[in-house]
Design an enzyme around this catalytic site. Structure first.
Site, PDB file in Angstrom:
ATOM      1  N   THR A   1      -4.754   6.371   0.042  1.00  0.00           N
ATOM      2  CA  THR A   1      -5.992   7.152   0.011  1.00  0.00           C
ATOM      3  C   THR A   1      -5.900   8.252  -1.042  1.00  0.00           C
ATOM      4  OG1 THR A   1      -6.212   6.741   2.365  1.00  0.00           O
ATOM      5  CG2 THR A   1      -7.576   8.494   1.430  1.00  0.00           C
TER       6      THR A   1
ATOM      7  N   GLU B   1     -10.719   3.846   3.522  1.00  0.00           N
ATOM      8  CA  GLU B   1      -9.783   4.611   2.704  1.00  0.00           C
ATOM      9  C   GLU B   1     -10.114   4.341   1.241  1.00  0.00           C
ATOM     10  OE1 GLU B   1      -5.706   3.875   3.894  1.00  0.00           O
ATOM     11  OE2 GLU B   1      -5.857   5.413   5.458  1.00  0.00           O
TER      12      GLU B   1
ATOM     13  N   ASP C   1      -9.114   0.298   1.928  1.00  0.00           N
ATOM     14  CA  ASP C   1      -8.124  -0.080   2.937  1.00  0.00           C
ATOM     15  C   ASP C   1      -8.669   0.308   4.313  1.00  0.00           C
ATOM     16  OD1 ASP C   1      -5.762  -0.761   4.234  1.00  0.00           O
ATOM     17  OD2 ASP C   1      -4.820   1.174   3.816  1.00  0.00           O
TER      18      ASP C   1
ATOM     19  N   ARG D   1       0.722  16.143  12.972  1.00  0.00           N
ATOM     20  CA  ARG D   1       2.053  16.666  13.263  1.00  0.00           C
ATOM     21  C   ARG D   1       2.038  18.193  13.282  1.00  0.00           C
ATOM     22  NH1 ARG D   1       3.276  12.232  10.046  1.00  0.00           N
ATOM     23  NH2 ARG D   1       3.307  13.559   8.210  1.00  0.00           N
TER      24      ARG D   1
ATOM     25  N   TYR E   1       1.223   5.613  -0.489  1.00  0.00           N
ATOM     26  CA  TYR E   1       0.752   6.779   0.273  1.00  0.00           C
ATOM     27  C   TYR E   1       0.970   7.959  -0.654  1.00  0.00           C
ATOM     28  CZ  TYR E   1       0.509   9.588   4.670  1.00  0.00           C
ATOM     29  OH  TYR E   1       0.173  10.442   5.695  1.00  0.00           O
TER      30      TYR E   1
ATOM     31  N   TYR F   1       1.689   2.969  15.388  1.00  0.00           N
ATOM     32  CA  TYR F   1       2.348   3.119  14.093  1.00  0.00           C
ATOM     33  C   TYR F   1       3.796   3.565  14.145  1.00  0.00           C
ATOM     34  CZ  TYR F   1       2.282   8.240  13.553  1.00  0.00           C
ATOM     35  OH  TYR F   1       2.519   9.576  13.668  1.00  0.00           O
TER      36      TYR F   1
ATOM     37  N   GLU G   1      -9.205   4.001  -2.278  1.00  0.00           N
ATOM     38  CA  GLU G   1      -7.971   3.763  -3.021  1.00  0.00           C
ATOM     39  C   GLU G   1      -8.296   3.018  -4.307  1.00  0.00           C
ATOM     40  OE1 GLU G   1      -4.718   2.167  -0.806  1.00  0.00           O
ATOM     41  OE2 GLU G   1      -5.339   3.071   1.094  1.00  0.00           O
TER      42      GLU G   1
ATOM     43  N   ARG H   1      -8.393   3.782  13.194  1.00  0.00           N
ATOM     44  CA  ARG H   1      -7.525   4.945  13.432  1.00  0.00           C
ATOM     45  C   ARG H   1      -6.954   5.001  14.839  1.00  0.00           C
ATOM     46  NH1 ARG H   1      -6.171   6.032   8.415  1.00  0.00           N
ATOM     47  NH2 ARG H   1      -7.943   6.604   7.116  1.00  0.00           N
TER      48      ARG H   1
ATOM     49  N   GLU I   1     -10.338  12.546   7.266  1.00  0.00           N
ATOM     50  CA  GLU I   1     -10.186  13.862   6.648  1.00  0.00           C
ATOM     51  C   GLU I   1     -11.540  14.553   6.459  1.00  0.00           C
ATOM     52  OE1 GLU I   1      -7.824  11.438   3.749  1.00  0.00           O
ATOM     53  OE2 GLU I   1      -7.115  13.437   3.219  1.00  0.00           O
TER      54      GLU I   1
ATOM     55  N   THR J   1      -9.063  -5.878   3.755  1.00  0.00           N
ATOM     56  CA  THR J   1      -8.936  -4.906   2.675  1.00  0.00           C
ATOM     57  C   THR J   1      -9.865  -5.371   1.562  1.00  0.00           C
ATOM     58  OG1 THR J   1      -6.610  -4.547   3.244  1.00  0.00           O
ATOM     59  CG2 THR J   1      -7.328  -3.788   1.069  1.00  0.00           C
TER      60      THR J   1
ATOM     61  N   HIS K   1      -3.807  13.889   0.634  1.00  0.00           N
ATOM     62  CA  HIS K   1      -4.043  13.031   1.790  1.00  0.00           C
ATOM     63  C   HIS K   1      -2.881  13.129   2.784  1.00  0.00           C
ATOM     64  CE1 HIS K   1      -5.131   9.591   4.247  1.00  0.00           C
ATOM     65  NE2 HIS K   1      -3.982   9.006   3.967  1.00  0.00           N
TER      66      HIS K   1
ATOM     67  N   ASP L   1       0.842  -1.194   0.000  1.00  0.00           N
ATOM     68  CA  ASP L   1       0.000   0.000   0.000  1.00  0.00           C
ATOM     69  C   ASP L   1       0.879   1.247   0.000  1.00  0.00           C
ATOM     70  OD1 ASP L   1      -2.381   1.372  -0.093  1.00  0.00           O
ATOM     71  OD2 ASP L   1      -2.650   1.394   2.078  1.00  0.00           O
TER      72      ASP L   1
ATOM     73  N   LYS M   1      -4.521  -2.036   9.926  1.00  0.00           N
ATOM     74  CA  LYS M   1      -4.839  -2.210   8.515  1.00  0.00           C
ATOM     75  C   LYS M   1      -4.999  -3.667   8.106  1.00  0.00           C
ATOM     76  CE  LYS M   1      -3.655   2.212   7.392  1.00  0.00           C
ATOM     77  NZ  LYS M   1      -4.400   3.134   6.532  1.00  0.00           N
TER      78      LYS M   1
ATOM     79  N   GLN N   1      -4.209   2.527  14.998  1.00  0.00           N
ATOM     80  CA  GLN N   1      -3.110   3.048  14.180  1.00  0.00           C
ATOM     81  C   GLN N   1      -2.297   4.091  14.945  1.00  0.00           C
ATOM     82  OE1 GLN N   1      -4.520   4.661  10.462  1.00  0.00           O
ATOM     83  NE2 GLN N   1      -2.481   5.168   9.702  1.00  0.00           N
TER      84      GLN N   1
END
Ligand code: MN
Length: 391
Positions: free
Chosen positions: A328, A177, A211, A120, A106, A222, A179, A215, A342, A235, A111, A104, A231, A218
């Site tokens: 995503t 997600e 996916d 962050r 990114y 992570y 995708e 959260r 999001e 899927t 996203h 997968d 994850k 995660q």
């Protein structure tokens, strides 16, 4: 891959309107010019052996199918359709390939920027590597399931308040997600990278991918190695694989890549695809699905050729049936974000649903439906759907 009650053996078929043309019929009638396609290759339970034959054989077979379906072709009579075609409503769909490995990416800048902003620093939303390489992780192939398979809300460790120690229980922040993924057709030998210029020749076709992501699990797990249990619970992919060749008319310019990628990742020409994407949610109380996201495959920053070149630059071998997903696919506008994380901005902007409730994250009984199409001049290529219900 499909089967019917009358014909329980899995066969390869292609969707024509609301019918299926079994390619085993083409083989039995010796309608393929390449003799390798006139044997049992479409009756072996997966597409892998056909994928392994490579692009020249796929193209040859595709041309033969088009000839047979054209005006004056073998199937150009009501009698032939009645005898050979299968109504889709009678078919049970199966996973199109044996998926040995699943990766997968990114690759949506929007996203990655949204997630980086939320978790962050809005001023440094993208990590330093992001504009230089297509970030990815090796996912879990065993839990890739076909559209229609229910997804169990996972148990796991979470630490929602950053307490000294975590708690255990069902995930409270289940998400989808949006995708798209592509299947590798012909692979490469260990130690032999696939050059970016010829990478597209190794891409067999595309499917929709959800996916599913827990959260809260995660967030706690992570760092430093990326997603694991958040994850691997499932899927979902759509059953119909749209060949890359069918998408040739829908190639468009991708986003400008600045800074310029390193030479092994440089591509020229149009490597983005104009594929309209939608996500809908239907709760148990709703009569119909409600669209919550409209996006487009063309928004992806890193293209599929770059993903293949990057994946194999170490010499890592890809094999027929491997699934590489985009990550995503969020667009530039708030209604084009490809996840609830999001769309609701971490739950701060809940989505009102038609049943009077609202969603921050998925509730038990919620069904998520991904759909896609490429719109041509007077025709449309549909991708079917990737559907799943949280239970
Ligand atoms: Mn993902």
């Amino acid at each position: 891959m499909f089967s019917t009650a009358a014909h329980p053996h899995k066969r390869v078929g292609i969707a024509i309107g609301d019918h299926i043309l079994p390619l085993t019929v083409m083989s039995e009638l010796s309608l393929f010019r390449d003799e390798r396609l006139n044997g049992d290759i479409f009756g072996r339970g997966s597409l892998n052996d056909f994928m392994a034959l490579g692009k020249a054989v796929w193209d040859s077979g595709r041309a033969d199918i088009q000839t047979a379906l054209s005006v004056g072709g073998y199937f150009d009579t009501a009698e032939a359709i009645g005898r050979y075609f299968v109504p889709q409503r009678e078919a049970t769909m199966h996973l199109p390939a044996h998926i040995g490995d699943y990766t997968d990416f990114y690759s949506s800048k929007e996203h990655a920027t949204n997630v980086g902003t939320m978790f962050r620093d809005p001023n440094n939303a993208l990590l330093p590597n992001w504009l230089h390489l297509p970030v990815a992780y090796h996912g879990r192939a065993s839990s890739v399931v076909l559209s229609g398979t229910s997804i169990k809300r996972p148990l796991g460790q979470t630490n929602p308040t950053d307490a000294p120690s975590p708690t255990f229980g069902p995930s409270k922040l289940m998400d989808f997600e949006l995708e798209m993924g592509f299947f590798i057709g012909s692979g490469n030998e260990l130690g032999e990278p696939i050059p970016v210029e010829s990478a597209a020749d190794h891409i067999f076709g595309l499917v929709l991918v959800n996916d599913w992501s827990a959260r809260d699990i995660q967030k706690w797990e992570y760092q430093p190695l990326g997603p694991f249990l958040a994850k691997n619970l499932g899927t979902t992919i759509s059953p119909w694989v749209v060949p890359l060749a069918a998408l040739e008319p829908f190639r468009v310019d991708g986003p400008v890549q600045e800074p310029e990628p390193l030479p092994y990742l440089q591509t020229n020409g149009r490597h983005a695809y104009n594929i309209h994407l939608e996500v809908a949610i239907q709760s148990q109380q709703m009569d119909a699905p409600q669209v919550v996201c409209r996006s487009n495959h063309k928004h992806l920053y890193w293209n599929m050729s770059q993903q293949v070149a990057h994946h194999t630059i170490t010499g890592c071998n890809l094999r027929p049936g491997d699934l590489l997903a985009s990550g995503t696919i969020s667009g530039p506008t708030a209604d084009s974000y490809g996840s609830l994380l999001e769309l609701t901005w971490r739950g701060s902007k809940p989505i009102p649903l038609a049943d009077g409730s609202e969603r921050r994250f998925l509730q038990d009984g919620d069904t998520v439906i991904l759909t896609a199409y490429a719109q041509g001049d007077g025709y449309r290529i549909g991708f079917g759907e990737a559907r799943g219900t949280i239970v």
